[in-house]
Design an enzyme around this catalytic site. Structure first.
Site, short mmCIF file in Angstrom:
data_model
loop_
_atom_site.label_atom_id
_atom_site.label_comp_id
_atom_site.label_asym_id
_atom_site.label_seq_id
_atom_site.Cartn_x
_atom_site.Cartn_y
_atom_site.Cartn_z
N GLU A 96 0.81 -1.23 0.00
CA GLU A 96 0.00 0.00 0.00
C GLU A 96 0.84 1.28 0.00
O GLU A 96 0.56 2.24 0.70
CB GLU A 96 -0.97 -0.02 1.18
CG GLU A 96 -1.97 -1.18 1.10
CD GLU A 96 -2.87 -1.31 2.31
OE1 GLU A 96 -2.71 -0.52 3.27
OE2 GLU A 96 -3.75 -2.19 2.30
N GLU B 187 -6.78 -10.06 -2.74
CA GLU B 187 -7.48 -10.12 -1.45
C GLU B 187 -8.98 -9.90 -1.68
O GLU B 187 -9.60 -9.02 -1.09
CB GLU B 187 -6.94 -9.07 -0.49
CG GLU B 187 -5.45 -9.15 -0.23
CD GLU B 187 -4.93 -8.02 0.67
OE1 GLU B 187 -5.73 -7.43 1.42
OE2 GLU B 187 -3.72 -7.74 0.63
#
Length: 475
Positions: A245, A350
Site C-alpha cells: 500500500e 485479497e
C-alpha cells in the site's frame, strides 16, 4: 449497466484529474470514470456506471484544477443487461482460459491406419490457473481446517503470519513458528504461497517498537527485517508484496526518503531472484473515486519501481476489497485493461465483499470478471472458515460446512476445470475436445486389441486456438 468512454483534454496542468459523472434531475450523481490528463494531449476516459435509476441525466466533466478548460470528444454510452454481460464473460473465459485440442489416432502397425472407435481417457494432472484463499495460524494442528483448505485451493496468502508485527512483536525477538508451519503445510499439499508482506507503509500497522525509532535506527531495523524474512523463505514463496500500500501511505518514505520503496524492491530482488515482486493496493479496480490508486497513478509507480530492479517484472497486486453496494463491473474491466497493457502479471490478491443481502451474487460477478480477463494470472480470496476472525465474508461455518459463499466457490472451482472424462474417436480416428489450461494425461485404448498408449499434454495460452496432436498406437 453502461459502458462509458470519452476522449478528454485539459487546457493546462501536467497531471489533471478529470472525472465524468451522470447527474440526474433529482440532484443525485453517479461517477462514470476518471482519467489523469496531460496538457495538450487527448486521453481516453474509460469507465461505466451501474445504476437502478430510470430518469434523464446530464453527463458532466469536472477537472481537479478548476481553472482548466476541458475539451470532450467521441462520447460513447453503451448499455448492457446483466445477462448480456454474463454471456460476454463466458465467451471470454472460453477464449482466454481454454484451448481446443484435435487428436488424430492411428495404428502404428497398420501403415498408420486411422482408428475409429478408439477410447480416449483424459485425466487432469494439474490445473494452471491459481485460485486460492487466505490462511491463518488457526490451521496449525487443526486437521479439519487443513482438510477443508487442501481439498480446494492451490495458492494462499497468510492473513498476518508473514507481517513484521507478527514475526518480530518485540525488537530483536523474531518468531517464525507459525509461518514455518504454514509454509511447510502448504508445500506438502502442493499449495503455493504469496509472501505478504515484507513492509507495510501504513503507520498504524508497524510493530509498536518501530514507530519511535530514529531514522538511522529504522534504516537498520528495516534492513534486518528484509534480510531476515526474504532470506528465510527464499524459494519457498512465489512472490513478495514488498512495500504494501505504498500509493496510499508513506511511513517509510517520510522517515527514510522518497526512494525507500525502490531500494526495498532492489534488495528483495537481490535476495530472492526467483520470486515475483508485487505492489499491492486497494481501490484500483473497486472504485474510481480514490485518486491515490487510480490505474494511471498505479502504473506510474510501477514503472518507477521496475526501473530500480533492472527491468525485472513487478507484479500488479489488486486487493479487490469491494463495498456492500453493487460492484461496478464495467469500471473493473476498464481498470484491468489499463493494468494489463503494462504486460506485467496481474493478480486479484485479497478479494472480498462487505456483508449485504446480495453478497454472494456480487462476489460471483467479481470473480467471473477477474477470471474472464486475459491480464489476470491469479485470484486469492480474503476469506476463510468461521474459525478465522477479521473477514467480511466466510466460506465455512465452525464445523467446516459450506456457507452460501463457500457453495459459490466450490461451484466455480468445478466449473473452471476440466474433469476427468472418457471419449471415443469418430470413424476417421479424430477427436476434438476443449480443455481448461492445465497438465493432462491422455490415454488412448485400441478399439480391438485393448492395447494402449499414454502421453502428457500441456494446455496453455501459448498454444493456438486449436492444436492438433498425432497419436500412434503400437499393438
Amino acid at each position: 449497466m453502461e459502458d462509458f468512454r470519452s476522449w478528454v483534454q485539459a487546457s493546462e496542468g501536467s497531471d489533471n484529474i478529470i472525472t465524468a459523472a451522470f447527474r440526474y434531475s433529482s440532484g443525485a450523481a453517479t461517477q462514470a470514470g476518471t482519467v489523469i490528463a496531460k496538457q495538450g494531449c487527448w486521453s481516453l476516459l474509460k469507465g461505466g456506471i451501474v445504476s437502478n435509476v430510470t430518469a434523464p441525466a446530464h453527463i458532466i466533466f469536472k477537472a481537479k484544477n478548476s481553472s482548466a478548460q476541458i475539451w470532450v470528444d467521441n462520447v460513447s454510452v453503451q448499455p448492457f443487461t446483466e445477462e448480456q454481460w454474463r454471456s460476454h464473460q463466458d465467451q471470454r473465459i472460453s477464449m482466454v482460459r481454454k484451448r481446443t485440442i484435435r487428436l488424430n489416432i492411428s495404428d502404428a502397425n497398420d501403415n498408420g491406419k486411422t482408428l475409429g472407435g478408439a477410447k480416449v481417457i483424459i485425466n487432469l494432472v494439474k490445473q494452471h490457473f491459481p485460485f486460492g484463499c487466505s490462511m491463518s495460524k488457526n490451521i496449525v494442528n487443526n486437521q479439519a481446517y487443513q482438510s477443508w483448505f487442501s481439498s480446494r485451493f492451490r495458492v494462499t496468502t497468510f492473513q498476518n503470519e508473514l507481517k513484521w508485527y507478527d514475526n518480530e512483536p518485540t525488537q530483536g525477538k523474531e518468531n517464525y513458528a507459525n509461518s514455518d508451519y504454514m509454509i511447510n503445510f502448504a508445500h506438502s499439499h502442493g499449495i503455493s504461497v504469496r509472501g505478504h508482506n515484507v513492509f507495510w507503509d501504513n503507520f498504524n500497522f508497524q510493530p509498536y517498537w518501530v514507530k519511535g525509532l530514529s531514522p538511522d535506527q529504522l534504516r537498520a531495523a528495516a534492513d534486518k527485517r528484509i534480510n531476515s524474512v526474504v532470506s528465510r523463505y527464499r524459494g519457498g514463496v512465489i512472490s513478495w508484496d514488498v512495500v504494501n500500500e505504498n500509493l496510499h501511505f508513506r511511513f517509510f518514505e517520510d522517515k527514510l526518503g522518497n526512494d525507500f520503496s525502490k531500494s526495498a524492491y532492489w534488495k528483495a530482488h537481490q535476495l530472492d531472484k526467483g520470486a515475483t515482486l508485487f505492489m499491492n493496493e486497494y481501490n484500483t479496480v473497486e472504485d474510481g473515486r480514490d485518486p491515490a490508486s487510480l490505474p494511471q497513478n498505479y502504473v506510474k509507480k510501477l514503472w518507477e519501481i521496475q526501473g530500480s530492479v533492472g527491468g525485472a517484472p513487478i507484479g500488479i497486486g489488486l486487493q479487490s476489497h469491494f463495498s456492500q453496494f453493487q460492484p461496478n463491473i464495467v469500471y473493473m474491466r476498464s481498470a484491468l485493461d489499463t493494468m494489463g497493457a503494462t504486460k506485467m502479471p496481474v493478480w486479484l490478491t485479497e478479494v472480498d465483499v462487505k456483508p449485504n443481502p446480495n453478497q454472494v451474487k456480487y462476489l460471483e460477478q467479481i470473480l467471473r470478471e477477474g477470471f474472464a480477463h486475459p491480464a489476470v494470472q491469479g485470484i486469492v480470496l480474503w476469506s476463510g472458515p468461521a474459525v478465522d476472525s477479521g473477514y467480511f465474508m466466510t466460506l465455512a461455518d465452525n464445523k467446516f460446512s459450506n456457507t452460501p459463499g463457500g457453495d459459490l466457490v466450490d461451484r466455480l472451482l468445478k466449473e473452471w476445470r476440466s474433469e476427468d472424462a472418457e471419449f471415443t474417436t469418430d470413424d476417421n480416428g479424430l477427436l476434438e475436445v476443449s480443455l481448461f489450461h492445465g497438465e493432462y494425461q491422455v490415454t488412448v485404448v485400441h478399439p480391438t486389441t485393448n492395447s494402449s498408449t499414454m502421453l502428457s499434454v500441456d494446455i496453455n495460452d501459448k498454444l493456438p486456438a486449436k492444436e492438433s496432436f498425432h497419436i500412434h498406437i503400437h499393438v
